[in-house]
Design a protein around this motif. Structure first.
Motif, PDB file in Angstrom:
ATOM      1  N   LEU A   1       0.826  -1.208   0.000  1.00  0.00           N
ATOM      2  CA  LEU A   1       0.000   0.000   0.000  1.00  0.00           C
ATOM      3  C   LEU A   1       0.861   1.259   0.000  1.00  0.00           C
ATOM      4  O   LEU A   1       0.563   2.229  -0.703  1.00  0.00           O
ATOM      5  N   ARG A   2       1.925   1.231   0.771  1.00  0.00           N
ATOM      6  CA  ARG A   2       2.815   2.388   0.809  1.00  0.00           C
ATOM      7  C   ARG A   2       3.449   2.623  -0.564  1.00  0.00           C
ATOM      8  O   ARG A   2       3.567   3.766  -1.020  1.00  0.00           O
ATOM      9  N   ALA A   3       3.863   1.544  -1.230  1.00  0.00           N
ATOM     10  CA  ALA A   3       4.447   1.672  -2.568  1.00  0.00           C
ATOM     11  C   ALA A   3       3.437   2.198  -3.576  1.00  0.00           C
ATOM     12  O   ALA A   3       3.810   2.869  -4.555  1.00  0.00           O
ATOM     13  N   GLU A   4       2.164   1.916  -3.320  1.00  0.00           N
ATOM     14  CA  GLU A   4       1.105   2.400  -4.200  1.00  0.00           C
ATOM     15  C   GLU A   4       0.743   3.863  -3.926  1.00  0.00           C
ATOM     16  O   GLU A   4      -0.110   4.422  -4.610  1.00  0.00           O
ATOM     17  N   GLY A   5       1.357   4.472  -2.928  1.00  0.00           N
ATOM     18  CA  GLY A   5       1.048   5.858  -2.588  1.00  0.00           C
ATOM     19  C   GLY A   5      -0.186   6.011  -1.729  1.00  0.00           C
ATOM     20  O   GLY A   5      -0.722   7.121  -1.592  1.00  0.00           O
ATOM     21  N   TYR A   6      -0.633   4.927  -1.126  1.00  0.00           N
ATOM     22  CA  TYR A   6      -1.834   4.963  -0.277  1.00  0.00           C
ATOM     23  C   TYR A   6      -1.593   5.822   0.962  1.00  0.00           C
ATOM     24  O   TYR A   6      -0.573   5.688   1.636  1.00  0.00           O
ATOM     25  N   ARG A   7      -2.560   6.684   1.271  1.00  0.00           N
ATOM     26  CA  ARG A   7      -2.558   7.452   2.510  1.00  0.00           C
ATOM     27  C   ARG A   7      -4.008   7.596   2.983  1.00  0.00           C
ATOM     28  O   ARG A   7      -4.923   7.737   2.172  1.00  0.00           O
ATOM     29  N   PHE A   8      -4.190   7.545   4.307  1.00  0.00           N
ATOM     30  CA  PHE A   8      -5.539   7.673   4.846  1.00  0.00           C
ATOM     31  C   PHE A   8      -5.474   8.216   6.261  1.00  0.00           C
ATOM     32  O   PHE A   8      -4.716   7.710   7.095  1.00  0.00           O
TER      33      PHE A   8
END
Length: 334
Positions: A36-43
């Motif tokens: 998720l971090r590699a995908e640029g996910y932020r929440f």
């Protein structure tokens, strides 16, 4: 999407709907967080009341990763790459949501540059691992305390009632290499599995995980104790919310009273908690202040937010309360 590289259990070893525990759960959470971090996910995680309002606007299925792993919306399996689905299902972290949809039983919240895994919304299970706005304030308090007064070399850190481990991990990362060991303690085995995964994702070297009631399973003196305990009077007594006592203050009192004798010389205890104010009185401060003064402790106490979880005032337990405030107590041993 970025390929996830990590080992996972075969689907045949984990019955559908049955959740893995301990190392198996951590083995799925760490690569999911990395992906998720590699995908640029932020929440950014909001309060349950705000979360419910946002979901009420749109009952449709998830359209992206933030819907799946942040807003806990049901999703079509094809939305995720096969490797992500394999990790979720091998650890029992995907549950049926009707009409061919699934729902993730885990959420990931942004915490600085890292992601923190915790239970999906709504957190109704007695052993749920909770993360919310309190967590952000708690971590900020820990970081500010260490920025103003760094730890001595070889310090021993304890996150008591660690939950997701966010406070202890933040303390370890902010210690600037001074830390000798990080202990994550909780009465909830599920919390320790989440905390272990979150520590691994954050790059914290092998924390010590101990299960038991507050300080009981922890040996030796401590240099830096952090705590963000349950502080509500929850009528169903869910472990992650219920603090005991009249307004939920009992666990916070225990953490201070039982923790101070465990501090090494120069050691500190940092407590983030909530207090129900009644008739202008702060029951936590009024209980602890005489003890701290009599004991000659170096301490400070402040309100961080004057009004949190206002919806709880509708509960019978809070009939005499005016507000619930988020407070910080920092105590140092001379």
């Amino acid at each position: 999407m970025t390929r996830i590289q990590a080992r996972s259990s075969s689907r045949s070893t984990q019955q559908e709907g049955q959740e893995a525990s301990g190392p198996l759960l951590s083995a799925a959470l760490v690569p999911l967080a990395q992906w998720l971090r590699a995908e640029g996910y932020r929440f950014t995680t909001v309060t349950p009341a705000t979360h419910a309002r946002v979901l009420a606007r749109d009952a449709g299925p998830a359209r992206g990763l933030r819907d799946v792993f942040g807003w806990s919306r049901p999703f079509r399996p094809a939305l995720l790459p096969a490797r992500a689905m394999d990790l979720l299902q091998s650890a029992g972290l995907a549950e049926p949501a009707g009409a061919g949809l699934l729902r993730s039983k885990v959420r990931f919240s942004s915490l600085g540059a890292q992601l923190c895994a915790h239970d999906a919304y709504p957190t109704t299970a007695p052993d749920a691992v909770f993360f919310g706005p309190d967590t952000y304030r708690f971590v900020q308090l820990v970081e500010q305390e260490l920025a103003g007064s760094p730890l001595r070399p070889g310090a021993r850190i304890l996150d008591v009632g660690c939950g997701s481990g966010a406070g202890g991990i933040a303390a370890a990362l902010a210690s600037g290499g001074a830390m000798d060991s990080l202990v994550l303690a909780d009465i909830n085995a599920r919390a320790l599995a989440f905390a272990s995964a979150n520590a691994a994702h954050a790059g914290c070297s092998a924390p010590t995980l101990v299960q038991g009631d507050l300080y009981a399973p922890v040996e030796g003196d401590l240099d830096f104790v952090v705590a963000n305990p349950p502080y509500l009077n929850d009528r169903t007594e869910r472990a992650y919310r219920h603090g005991g006592g009249r307004f939920g203050e009992a666990l916070s009192l225990r953490i201070v009273r039982e923790g101070l004798p465990r501090l090494a010389p120069g050691g500190r205890l940092v407590l983030y908690t909530g207090v129900a104010m009644a008739q202008g009185h702060d029951p936590l401060l009024e209980a602890l202040a005489p003890e701290l003064e009599q004991g000659g402790w170096d301490w400070r106490y402040e309100e961080l937010d004057p009004d949190v979880f206002g919806e709880e005032l509708d509960e019978p337990a809070y009939a005499e309360a005016e507000r619930i405030a988020a407070v910080a107590l920092v105590v140092r041993r001379a």
